[in-house]
Design a protein around this motif. Structure first.
Motif, PDB file in Angstrom:
ATOM      1  N   VAL A 252       0.831  -1.205   0.000  1.00 42.98           N
ATOM      2  CA  VAL A 252       0.000   0.000   0.000  1.00 42.98           C
ATOM      3  C   VAL A 252       0.862   1.250   0.000  1.00 42.98           C
ATOM      4  O   VAL A 252       0.618   2.196  -0.757  1.00 42.98           O
ATOM      5  N   VAL A 253       1.890   1.259   0.850  1.00 43.69           N
ATOM      6  CA  VAL A 253       2.802   2.411   0.907  1.00 43.69           C
ATOM      7  C   VAL A 253       3.471   2.630  -0.451  1.00 43.69           C
ATOM      8  O   VAL A 253       3.571   3.766  -0.941  1.00 43.69           O
ATOM      9  N   ALA A 254       3.936   1.546  -1.075  1.00 46.61           N
ATOM     10  CA  ALA A 254       4.592   1.665  -2.384  1.00 46.61           C
ATOM     11  C   ALA A 254       3.628   2.220  -3.432  1.00 46.61           C
ATOM     12  O   ALA A 254       3.999   3.081  -4.235  1.00 46.61           O
ATOM     13  N   LEU A 255       2.388   1.746  -3.424  1.00 44.08           N
ATOM     14  CA  LEU A 255       1.404   2.245  -4.399  1.00 44.08           C
ATOM     15  C   LEU A 255       1.167   3.745  -4.217  1.00 44.08           C
ATOM     16  O   LEU A 255       1.126   4.495  -5.203  1.00 44.08           O
ATOM     17  N   LEU A 256       1.008   4.184  -2.985  1.00 40.52           N
ATOM     18  CA  LEU A 256       0.762   5.612  -2.748  1.00 40.52           C
ATOM     19  C   LEU A 256       1.944   6.466  -3.198  1.00 40.52           C
ATOM     20  O   LEU A 256       1.757   7.547  -3.777  1.00 40.52           O
ATOM     21  N   VAL A 408      10.041  -4.597   9.414  1.00 43.17           N
ATOM     22  CA  VAL A 408       9.945  -4.113   8.034  1.00 43.17           C
ATOM     23  C   VAL A 408      11.095  -3.150   7.761  1.00 43.17           C
ATOM     24  O   VAL A 408      11.428  -2.310   8.593  1.00 43.17           O
ATOM     25  N   ASN A 409      11.680  -3.292   6.586  1.00 45.82           N
ATOM     26  CA  ASN A 409      12.838  -2.495   6.210  1.00 45.82           C
ATOM     27  C   ASN A 409      12.402  -1.393   5.248  1.00 45.82           C
ATOM     28  O   ASN A 409      11.989  -1.665   4.123  1.00 45.82           O
ATOM     29  N   GLU A 410      12.487  -0.136   5.698  1.00 44.54           N
ATOM     30  CA  GLU A 410      12.098   0.993   4.847  1.00 44.54           C
ATOM     31  C   GLU A 410      12.958   1.052   3.584  1.00 44.54           C
ATOM     32  O   GLU A 410      12.469   1.398   2.501  1.00 44.54           O
ATOM     33  N   ALA A 411      14.235   0.724   3.719  1.00 43.33           N
ATOM     34  CA  ALA A 411      15.130   0.780   2.552  1.00 43.33           C
ATOM     35  C   ALA A 411      14.674  -0.197   1.475  1.00 43.33           C
ATOM     36  O   ALA A 411      14.770   0.094   0.276  1.00 43.33           O
ATOM     37  N   ALA A 412      14.154  -1.366   1.893  1.00 45.46           N
ATOM     38  CA  ALA A 412      13.667  -2.339   0.917  1.00 45.46           C
ATOM     39  C   ALA A 412      12.444  -1.803   0.181  1.00 45.46           C
ATOM     40  O   ALA A 412      12.298  -2.005  -1.033  1.00 45.46           O
ATOM     41  N   ILE A 413      11.565  -1.114   0.898  1.00 49.47           N
ATOM     42  CA  ILE A 413      10.382  -0.540   0.253  1.00 49.47           C
ATOM     43  C   ILE A 413      10.790   0.553  -0.724  1.00 49.47           C
ATOM     44  O   ILE A 413      10.250   0.655  -1.838  1.00 49.47           O
ATOM     45  N   ILE A 414      11.755   1.376  -0.347  1.00 48.11           N
ATOM     46  CA  ILE A 414      12.234   2.445  -1.231  1.00 48.11           C
ATOM     47  C   ILE A 414      12.799   1.862  -2.519  1.00 48.11           C
ATOM     48  O   ILE A 414      12.513   2.342  -3.628  1.00 48.11           O
ATOM     49  N   ASP A 441      17.747  10.093  -7.499  1.00 42.53           N
ATOM     50  CA  ASP A 441      17.878  10.675  -6.169  1.00 42.53           C
ATOM     51  C   ASP A 441      18.268  12.144  -6.272  1.00 42.53           C
ATOM     52  O   ASP A 441      18.940  12.571  -7.218  1.00 42.53           O
ATOM     53  N   ASN A 442      17.845  12.926  -5.263  1.00 40.46           N
ATOM     54  CA  ASN A 442      18.170  14.353  -5.169  1.00 40.46           C
ATOM     55  C   ASN A 442      17.575  15.169  -6.312  1.00 40.46           C
ATOM     56  O   ASN A 442      18.038  16.273  -6.595  1.00 40.46           O
ATOM     57  N   SER A 443      16.546  14.606  -6.977  1.00 43.41           N
ATOM     58  CA  SER A 443      15.843  15.373  -8.013  1.00 43.41           C
ATOM     59  C   SER A 443      14.427  15.647  -7.522  1.00 43.41           C
ATOM     60  O   SER A 443      13.997  15.150  -6.478  1.00 43.41           O
ATOM     61  N   VAL A 447      12.253   9.564  -4.850  1.00 42.32           N
ATOM     62  CA  VAL A 447      11.407   8.902  -3.869  1.00 42.32           C
ATOM     63  C   VAL A 447      11.567   9.605  -2.522  1.00 42.32           C
ATOM     64  O   VAL A 447      12.676   9.957  -2.114  1.00 42.32           O
ATOM     65  N   ASN A 448      10.454   9.805  -1.816  1.00 40.22           N
ATOM     66  CA  ASN A 448      10.458  10.545  -0.556  1.00 40.22           C
ATOM     67  C   ASN A 448      10.439   9.569   0.629  1.00 40.22           C
ATOM     68  O   ASN A 448       9.386   9.009   0.957  1.00 40.22           O
ATOM     69  N   PRO A 449      11.583   9.361   1.300  1.00 42.11           N
ATOM     70  CA  PRO A 449      11.628   8.416   2.434  1.00 42.11           C
ATOM     71  C   PRO A 449      10.709   8.831   3.577  1.00 42.11           C
ATOM     72  O   PRO A 449      10.129   7.969   4.249  1.00 42.11           O
ATOM     73  N   SER A 450      10.544  10.126   3.824  1.00 44.96           N
ATOM     74  CA  SER A 450       9.689  10.590   4.921  1.00 44.96           C
ATOM     75  C   SER A 450       8.227  10.241   4.660  1.00 44.96           C
ATOM     76  O   SER A 450       7.484   9.874   5.577  1.00 44.96           O
ATOM     77  N   TYR A 451       7.822  10.364   3.400  1.00 47.72           N
ATOM     78  CA  TYR A 451       6.452  10.011   3.026  1.00 47.72           C
ATOM     79  C   TYR A 451       6.208   8.526   3.262  1.00 47.72           C
ATOM     80  O   TYR A 451       5.183   8.128   3.822  1.00 47.72           O
ATOM     81  N   ILE A 452       7.162   7.710   2.850  1.00 43.77           N
ATOM     82  CA  ILE A 452       7.050   6.262   3.040  1.00 43.77           C
ATOM     83  C   ILE A 452       7.010   5.916   4.522  1.00 43.77           C
ATOM     84  O   ILE A 452       6.194   5.099   4.970  1.00 43.77           O
ATOM     85  N   LYS A 453       7.863   6.544   5.308  1.00 39.03           N
ATOM     86  CA  LYS A 453       7.917   6.247   6.745  1.00 39.03           C
ATOM     87  C   LYS A 453       6.610   6.625   7.438  1.00 39.03           C
ATOM     88  O   LYS A 453       6.088   5.854   8.260  1.00 39.03           O
ATOM     89  N   SER A 454       6.069   7.791   7.112  1.00 39.11           N
ATOM     90  CA  SER A 454       4.856   8.237   7.807  1.00 39.11           C
ATOM     91  C   SER A 454       3.681   7.308   7.521  1.00 39.11           C
ATOM     92  O   SER A 454       2.918   6.952   8.426  1.00 39.11           O
ATOM     93  N   TRP A 455       3.544   6.882   6.262  1.00 41.03           N
ATOM     94  CA  TRP A 455       2.447   5.975   5.936  1.00 41.03           C
ATOM     95  C   TRP A 455       2.691   4.575   6.495  1.00 41.03           C
ATOM     96  O   TRP A 455       1.759   3.901   6.924  1.00 41.03           O
TER      97      TRP A 455
END
Length: 565
Positions: A252-256, A408-414, A441-443, A447-455
């Motif tokens: 779900v996080v990846a889809l969003l 769960v590993n956030e880096a794997a989701i990213i 990256d840096n563009s 991908v926004n790690p903070s967005y993924i973490k919050s969801w």
């Protein structure tokens, strides 16, 4: 003096009645006023499949506490065994359940690492051997409990100082070879809840959002569509704890995040692709993807035929780098080759391994192992991206007790988000086989790690067992709003869950632990109080009426002779 006598008797009797009332109050307080602690507990799921009962069939508890240190041959029919996961003997539990041996109930104590509120290790990717063993033990226990019919209450609770102190006392008592009973005293566990009732016509809710592609002037043909889909609901041994951080919170996080990234591209006509993008958050995943089936059936033939292919995301947040693309069509199929090659090229750049797994659909079998199979049954090309190499069994790997935030590993989701987004973008913009990083990256498209973490944090605190989610549940409304922020058109579909599944309420409760005295103590207390009252009564009679009147109270009154005519 003759008139004062009745008043004296009344005074004595009133004093006696007061003392007797005091006795009953004190005896009643022996058990009711000595509560040791109150614990939040979570009941084992109760459900039916086509009328066959599974899970715990009772909810109320009112039995004495026991431990695994009971003496051999003990009668446990009125005993609730408190079993910490760290001391779990799975063979013992399996024997009692499978052989239907009498038991008052089970209370399993879980380490805090499995708690929804546990956030201390959420950022840590390190997993100790001890935690891995606990996960394996809990997974085996959960599998046993879910697929069994258990005629007594089964609850889960989390370790804390209060319940551990109670357990320590229970163990000491059991070590003497004498279980806690009404005669011997000990601890009593009480859960008072209404009788579980069936969930009438539980609903499942599907949410979809569109990003419309760019049509050129004079192009009357319908644009092709790529669908990105993830099932958001869960199933586990305890519905109130089934958060499914990996399965399928990660999907779900990846889809969003993918929807957010493409919304930036599609907001500018110059970078809008000539593909429609369809994002689907589906319900009923654990139940043969029932929601996906009904969602696809709501499409007309033209809409289904416009789908070029669909990518279903399922459990992509593990710490391993291996991912699998599961398909129903043969690997030699041109569309499957194109999808796999596109993903493989991007995966190699990201340092991720992607394999291909082909599983042919058996149309006669109602079991749907992967979400993409619902597409394939309607002749729509689809694939499922997952860390799981083999399809799970029914109601397994769908949000179990071990599927929590710390694992769960956030880096794997990213990495998974980058893999899917880059693969789709290269297909949409015709960059297959080219080393072009659209979401570098840096563009502005990173991908926004903070967005993924919050969801991920939100999903890891939200139990999502579909029959217990209402149409207007705050979580469903939050998903809808999030898609509305990133897509042009959002639709919500409410359906009734397939009738072969029946669920019962009463998923959580408060456990009251009472420390009760033995019957021997109660009788001794009654004896002491009774003796006291007799002495007091005798004293009052002697002082107010005299010794002779006291003795006369115990004499048999003379019989009255009835005169005959």
């Amino acid at each position: 003096m003759a008139q004062a006598k009745p008043g004296g008797e009344r005074q004595v009797l009133e004093s006696m009645y007061s003392m007797i009332a005091l006795v009953f109050i004190l005896v009643a307080c022996v058990e009711l006023c000595d509560a040791a602690t109150v614990v939040d507990v979570y009941r084992l799921i109760q459900y039916d499949i086509s009328g066959a009962p599974f899970g715990s069939r009772l909810a109320n508890l009112n039995h004495h506490a026991g431990s695994l240190h009971f003496a051999p041959g003990s009668d446990l029919s009125r005993t609730v065994l408190i079993i910490p996961l760290r001391e779990l003997n799975i063979s013992f539990v399996k024997e009692y359940i499978t052989q239907k041996q009498p038991l008052g109930g089970l209370l399993f104590l879980l380490p805090q690492i499995f708690s929804i509120e546990n956030r201390e290790r959420a950022k840590s990717n390190h997993q100790t051997d001890g935690e891995e063993l606990l996960k394996n033990d809990l997974a085996e226990l959960e599998k046993l409990l879910i697929h069994s019919k258990i005629p007594y209450p089964v609850y889960f609770a989390f370790e804390d100082d209060d319940i551990e102190a109670v357990l320590a006392d229970v163990k000491r008592n059991d070590a003497t070879g004498q279980l806690a009973t009404a005669t011997t005293g000990g601890y009593k566990l009480v859960v008072s809840v209404p009788e579980p009732k069936k969930r009438a016509s539980p609903t499942i809710t599907n949410i979809q959002g569109w990003l419309s592609g760019l049509k050129t002037d004079g192009d009357a043909n319908q644009l092709p569509t790529i669908a990105v889909v993830a099932s958001y609901d869960t199933f586990g041994a305890a519905p109130a704890l089934s958060v499914g951080s990996d399965s399928n919170g990660s999907g779900v996080v990846a889809l969003l995040e993918i929807a957010r990234l493409f919304s930036v591209l599609y907001s500018n006509p110059k970078t809008r692709g000539r593909y429609n993008l369809l994002f689907g958050l589906t319900s009923g995943g654990p139940y043969n993807y029932n929601g996906t089936h009904k969602w696809l059936r709501s499409f007309d033939q033209r809409q289904r035929e416009s789908i070029d292919y669909a990518i279903c995301l399922n459990s992509i947040g593990s710490r391993d780098n291996d991912l699998w693309i599961h398909v129903s069509k043969p690997p030699e199929n041109a569309y499957i080759k194109q999808i796999f090659e596109g993903f493989s090229n991007v995966a190699e750049e990201l340092g991720v391994k992607v394999g291909l797994k082909h599983k042919k659909i058996n149309i006669s079998n109602p079991r749907v192992a992967w979400e993409h199979e619902q597409f394939s049954r309607l002749r729509v090309t689809a694939a499922t991206l997952s860390e799981l190499s083999v399809a799970p069994e029914l109601l397994e790997s769908t949000g179990s007790l071990v599927d929590g935030r710390p694992f769960v590993n956030e880096a794997a989701i990213i990495k998974s988000v980058k893999l899917v987004a880059e693969s789709l973008a290269r297909h949409i913009y015709g960059h297959e086989g080219k080393n072009v990083q659209i979401f570098a990256d840096n563009s502005s498209l990173a991908v926004n790690p903070s967005y993924i973490k919050s969801w991920l944090d939100l999903l890891s605190q939200t139990p999502r067992v579909a029959p217990f989610l209402s149409k207007n549940d705050p979580f469903i409304l939050a998903l809808k709003k999030e898609l509305e922020d990133h897509t042009d058109e959002v639709n919500v579909q409410h359906e009734v869950l397939d009738g072969m599944f029946t669920f019962y309420d009463s998923t959580r409760a408060s456990l009251n632990v009472y420390q009760v005295a033995s019957v021997t103590f109660d009788l001794l207390l009654l004896l002491v109080l009774g003796s006291y009252l007799i002495v007091l009564f005798s004293f009052l009679v002697i002082t107010t009426r005299g010794l002779d009147d006291l003795i006369s109270l115990f004499r048999r009154p003379p019989s009255r002779k009835v005169k005959t005519a």
